[in-house]
Design a protein around this motif. Structure first.
Motif, PDB file in Angstrom:
ATOM      1  N   UNK A 118      41.401   1.245 -23.369  1.00  0.00           N
ATOM      2  CA  UNK A 118      41.937   0.252 -24.302  1.00  0.00           C
ATOM      3  C   UNK A 118      40.863  -0.692 -24.844  1.00  0.00           C
ATOM      4  N   UNK A 119      40.015  -1.316 -23.995  1.00  0.00           N
ATOM      5  CA  UNK A 119      38.962  -2.169 -24.565  1.00  0.00           C
ATOM      6  C   UNK A 119      37.955  -1.383 -25.404  1.00  0.00           C
ATOM      7  N   UNK A 120      37.672  -0.129 -24.999  1.00  0.00           N
ATOM      8  CA  UNK A 120      36.732   0.690 -25.774  1.00  0.00           C
ATOM      9  C   UNK A 120      37.306   0.963 -27.162  1.00  0.00           C
ATOM     10  N   UNK A 121      38.596   1.272 -27.237  1.00  0.00           N
ATOM     11  CA  UNK A 121      39.252   1.539 -28.522  1.00  0.00           C
ATOM     12  C   UNK A 121      39.263   0.287 -29.398  1.00  0.00           C
ATOM     13  N   UNK A 122      39.581  -0.853 -28.811  1.00  0.00           N
ATOM     14  CA  UNK A 122      39.638  -2.103 -29.580  1.00  0.00           C
ATOM     15  C   UNK A 122      38.277  -2.436 -30.166  1.00  0.00           C
ATOM     16  N   UNK A 126      37.416  -2.407 -34.244  1.00  0.00           N
ATOM     17  CA  UNK A 126      36.989  -3.670 -34.862  1.00  0.00           C
ATOM     18  C   UNK A 126      35.604  -3.517 -35.491  1.00  0.00           C
ATOM     19  N   UNK A 127      34.724  -2.781 -34.815  1.00  0.00           N
ATOM     20  CA  UNK A 127      33.381  -2.539 -35.354  1.00  0.00           C
ATOM     21  C   UNK A 127      33.455  -1.634 -36.593  1.00  0.00           C
ATOM     22  N   UNK A 128      34.294  -0.587 -36.529  1.00  0.00           N
ATOM     23  CA  UNK A 128      34.444   0.316 -37.674  1.00  0.00           C
ATOM     24  C   UNK A 128      35.014  -0.433 -38.876  1.00  0.00           C
TER      25      UNK A 128
END
Length: 198
Positions: A118-122, A126-128
């Motif tokens: 979940x934190x990796x996806x967020x 957000x970066x993308x």
């Protein structure tokens, strides 16, 4: 093994003798009032589940010889996303569903636990979004079944079922415009297209 139902008269007598010799930890504290029983709350009867006619046939309900029977009544993520309202351009959406648009960013969550994914996806999305990407590919994998020796019936693909929910929660719901199951060339049921807002 028989269940033990309360203390025997000998055990009660022994316990009362031991309790009389104990010194209170807080002698100044007054005895607590007796517990008031909580009122029972009536729960509504369980909702009736209507099964499709194909599953009501006896041959559809029987498990094959030597195998356990399992029936998952929850809708698959692909079906749930297909029923979601369209919030983007119809033509772009059709191109995206057919795999005609190539993702500008991708993340592979294979092998990650829910707490790590979940934190990796967020942070990835957000970066993308800050980099100006419009279409991201999130690869979850299809998941593995628990197998016949699993202690509980486990739905395969925890990431596959949780990622669409995460995409519709804060902070990602502010930047995600549309989520669709990926085309076969980009992972099929084991991946999602995430179309980001400008």
């Amino acid at each position: 093994m028989a269940r033990h139902r309360g203390l025997s008269p000998e055990d009660k007598a022994l316990w009362s003798r031991v309790a009389k010799t104990a010194t209170p930890m807080h002698p100044a504290r007054k005895d607590l009032p007796p517990e008031v029983p909580h009122p029972r709350i009536k729960t509504p009867p369980a909702a009736r589940i209507t099964l499709p006619a194909a599953l009501l046939r006896p041959e559809a309900v029987k498990a094959p010889p030597g195998k356990r029977f399992s029936l998952d009544l929850a809708t698959s993520p692909r079906e749930a996303l297909a029923e979601a309202p369209l919030r983007m351009d119809h033509k772009k959406h059709q191109q995206m569903k057919r795999g005609k648009l190539s993702p500008e960013a991708r993340i592979d969550l294979h092998g990650m636990t829910l707490n790590v994914a979940q934190p990796a996806l967020i942070s990835f999305l957000l970066r993308a979004h800050s980099d100006g990407c419009r279409l991201a590919l999130v690869i979850t994998g299809k998941g593995r079944a628990g197998g016949p020796d699993a202690p509980l019936p486990v739905r395969p693909g925890a990431l596959r079922y949780n990622v669409p929910q995460w995409l519709h929660m804060a902070p990602l719901n502010a930047i995600v415009l549309q989520v669709t199951a990926a085309h076969q060339r980009h992972g099929g049921d084991g991946a999602y297209y995430v179309y980001l807002r400008r």
